[in-house]
Design an enzyme around this catalytic site. Structure first.
Site, PDB file in Angstrom:
ATOM      1  N   ARG A 111      32.439  46.234  56.738  1.00  0.00           N
ATOM      2  CA  ARG A 111      33.405  46.950  55.879  1.00  0.00           C
ATOM      3  C   ARG A 111      34.563  47.450  56.739  1.00  0.00           C
ATOM      4  NH1 ARG A 111      32.525  51.995  55.112  1.00  0.00           N
ATOM      5  NH2 ARG A 111      30.318  51.781  54.620  1.00  0.00           N
ATOM      6  N   LYS A 143      47.572  34.450  44.108  1.00  0.00           N
ATOM      7  CA  LYS A 143      48.650  33.629  43.579  1.00  0.00           C
ATOM      8  C   LYS A 143      49.114  32.641  44.665  1.00  0.00           C
ATOM      9  CE  LYS A 143      47.831  36.475  40.249  1.00  0.00           C
ATOM     10  NZ  LYS A 143      48.571  37.708  40.033  1.00  0.00           N
ATOM     11  N   ASP A 162      55.698  45.030  45.849  1.00  0.00           N
ATOM     12  CA  ASP A 162      54.738  43.994  45.458  1.00  0.00           C
ATOM     13  C   ASP A 162      55.492  42.665  45.548  1.00  0.00           C
ATOM     14  OD1 ASP A 162      53.226  42.106  44.072  1.00  0.00           O
ATOM     15  OD2 ASP A 162      52.444  43.557  42.634  1.00  0.00           O
ATOM     16  N   TYR A 211      53.497  44.466  36.874  1.00  0.00           N
ATOM     17  CA  TYR A 211      52.298  43.725  36.508  1.00  0.00           C
ATOM     18  C   TYR A 211      51.416  44.608  35.604  1.00  0.00           C
ATOM     19  CZ  TYR A 211      47.884  41.276  37.068  1.00  0.00           C
ATOM     20  OH  TYR A 211      46.710  40.616  36.828  1.00  0.00           O
TER      21      TYR A 211
HETATM   22  C1  LIG Z   1      48.176  39.072  39.796  1.00  0.00           C
HETATM   23  C2  LIG Z   1      49.058  40.165  40.247  1.00  0.00           C
HETATM   24  C3  LIG Z   1      48.537  41.386  40.714  1.00  0.00           C
HETATM   25  C4  LIG Z   1      47.049  41.676  40.715  1.00  0.00           C
HETATM   26  O1  LIG Z   1      46.376  40.869  41.596  1.00  0.00           O
HETATM   27  P1  LIG Z   1      44.815  40.421  41.437  1.00  0.00           P
HETATM   28  O2  LIG Z   1      44.599  39.589  42.629  1.00  0.00           O
HETATM   29  O3  LIG Z   1      44.711  39.692  40.135  1.00  0.00           O
HETATM   30  O4  LIG Z   1      44.020  41.681  41.420  1.00  0.00           O
HETATM   31  C5  LIG Z   1      49.426  42.337  41.148  1.00  0.00           C
HETATM   32  N1  LIG Z   1      50.760  42.128  41.124  1.00  0.00           N
HETATM   33  C6  LIG Z   1      51.297  40.976  40.675  1.00  0.00           C
HETATM   34  C7  LIG Z   1      52.782  40.806  40.673  1.00  0.00           C
HETATM   35  C8  LIG Z   1      50.471  39.960  40.218  1.00  0.00           C
HETATM   36  O5  LIG Z   1      51.012  38.820  39.761  1.00  0.00           O
END
Ligand SMILES: *Cc1c(COP(=O)(O)O)cnc(C)c1O
Length: 379
Positions: A46, A195, A170, A98
């Site tokens: 961890r 992604k 982000d 998001y």
């Molecule tokens: C998908 C996404 C998230 C969340 O990510 P996960 O891996 O699904 O938890 C956060 N911000 C953006 C812009 C996203 O497209």
């Protein structure tokens, strides 16, 4: 080292002990101590795991940070970062963040009295006006989902640095290949690595990078305290994804431009949203802070029923949430990702029932365009 080389050779990319040219998957929870407290760098997975460390060193390098952190999802990365703040602190967020971030802030962290204001951060005055005495951070996405609005990262950094706040970006939509917010003054950059970074629709993960030692210490403390860490197998998968990130992003962008051209000329398409278009309101700004415009396109066909027909007819665009994978995806934000937003608010934001979102993959672009043409009803 140039960007494409960094994707292959950046960070820790091999095993020093054996010479293995891919970092082994250290599928292990604990590490033998040579004596009490005498560690060989690792104690408990961890706190730190060699495969995860390798990935963390790569994301740090790709984002021009000094430290990287890997989490079990994009959401756990965001959650852990927001735990830097305390009850009574206030943060400002992009209004079309998001959906998962919106839910976390308004349904979960609200119970812990984290205050928030959502504004259209593409307009700097909105942000300046929202700053309060207890404002501790601005969290932005640029481009946003699904309208691909652009926020000025440098101007946001000017606000946060003058007010002793943190700028959190982000960077999921742009990927570290096209955009590096830490270079533009951000304090924390994060990704849903699910992604583009993973890129193959086979792993959920979150990555963070910072360039300040004290901030890195705080985040590591929280990462270890909360424990939402990425496992070694998934860390390895993300490293493998990163090796082809540059190739994928280049291929995706080239195809995206061709699809945008096709949609612009189509008589049944009323509006196309893509930051690479000179008519996009954020185009000039996007050019000043990113190297590419990415693979997300939204377009409005003016009518929800027709949009649903198109989604039924496509063959190569998979109907699914998520984005950034090798396979092209299609979605209807009003009925899918943004369904929980009341329709009046949705329309104010410009997310109409006929708005279709594409995440362009790496298939042959001629197949993708033919597929869209038949789905739109040409011949
Ligand atoms: C998908 C996404 C998230 C969340 O990510 P996960 O891996 O699904 O938890 C956060 N911000 C953006 C812009 C996203 O497209």
């Amino acid at each position: 080292m140039r960007s494409k080389t960094r994707m292959v050779h950046g960070g820790i990319t091999r095993d020093e002990q054996t010479g293995a040219v891919s970092v082994p998957i250290y599928q292990v929870s604990t590490f033998k101590q040579d004596g009490i407290g005498k560690l060989r760098g690792y104690e408990y997975s961890r706190t730190g795991n060699p495969t995860r460390t390798a990935l963390e060193s790569v994301i740090a390098e790709l984002e021009n940070g000094t430290h990287g952190f890997a989490f079990s999802s994009g959401m756990s990365a965001i959650t852990t970062i927001l735990l830097l703040f305390s009850a009574g602190d206030h943060i400002i967020l992009t209004d079309d963040v998001y959906g998962g971030s919106y839910r976390l802030i308004t349904k979960v962290l609200k119970r812990f009295n984290l205050e928030y204001t959502f504004v259209d951060t593409s307009n700097i005055e909105n942000v300046e006006n929202a700053v309060k005495e207890n404002t501790k951070a601005i969290l932005i996405e640029t481009p946003t989902n699904p309208l691909l609005k652009i926020t000025d990262i440098r101007k946001m950094a000017a606000i946060t640095s003058n007010n002793d706040m943190l700028l959190i970006v982000d960077n999921t939509f742009a990927s570290p290949y096209w955009q590096n917010p830490l270079n533009l003054g951000a304090d924390i950059v994060l990704h849903s690595a699910t992604k583009y970074i993973g890129g193959h629709s086979d792993v959920i993960g979150g990555l963070v990078s910072v360039k300040s030692e004290p901030l890195a210490e705080k985040i590591h403390f929280l990462q270890n305290s909360v424990g939402a860490v990425l496992g070694p197998q998934d860390s390895w998968l993300l490293m493998r994804g990163i090796k082809t990130l540059a190739l994928r992003m280049e291929a995706i962008e080239a195809s995206t431009k061709k699809i945008v051209d096709f949609l612009l000329k189509h008589k049944r398409v009323m509006k196309v949203y893509y930051p690479g278009l000179p008519t996009h309101p954020g185009h000039v700004l996007a050019k000043s802070q990113t190297r590419g415009f990415g693979g997300m396109i939204s377009f409005d066909v003016g009518d929800g029923n027709y949009a649903e027909e198109i989604l039924k007819r496509v063959n190569y665009f998979t109907l699914a949430e998520s984005l950034g994978a090798v396979e092209s995806l299609i979605s209807l934000p009003a009925k899918m990702t943004h369904a929980s937003i009341p329709s009046k608010r949705r329309l104010e934001l410009g997310i109409s029932d006929g708005l279709i979102r594409l995440s362009v993959g790496i298939e042959d672009v001629e197949d993708l365009i033919e597929d869209l043409a038949q789905a739109l009803g040409d011949a």
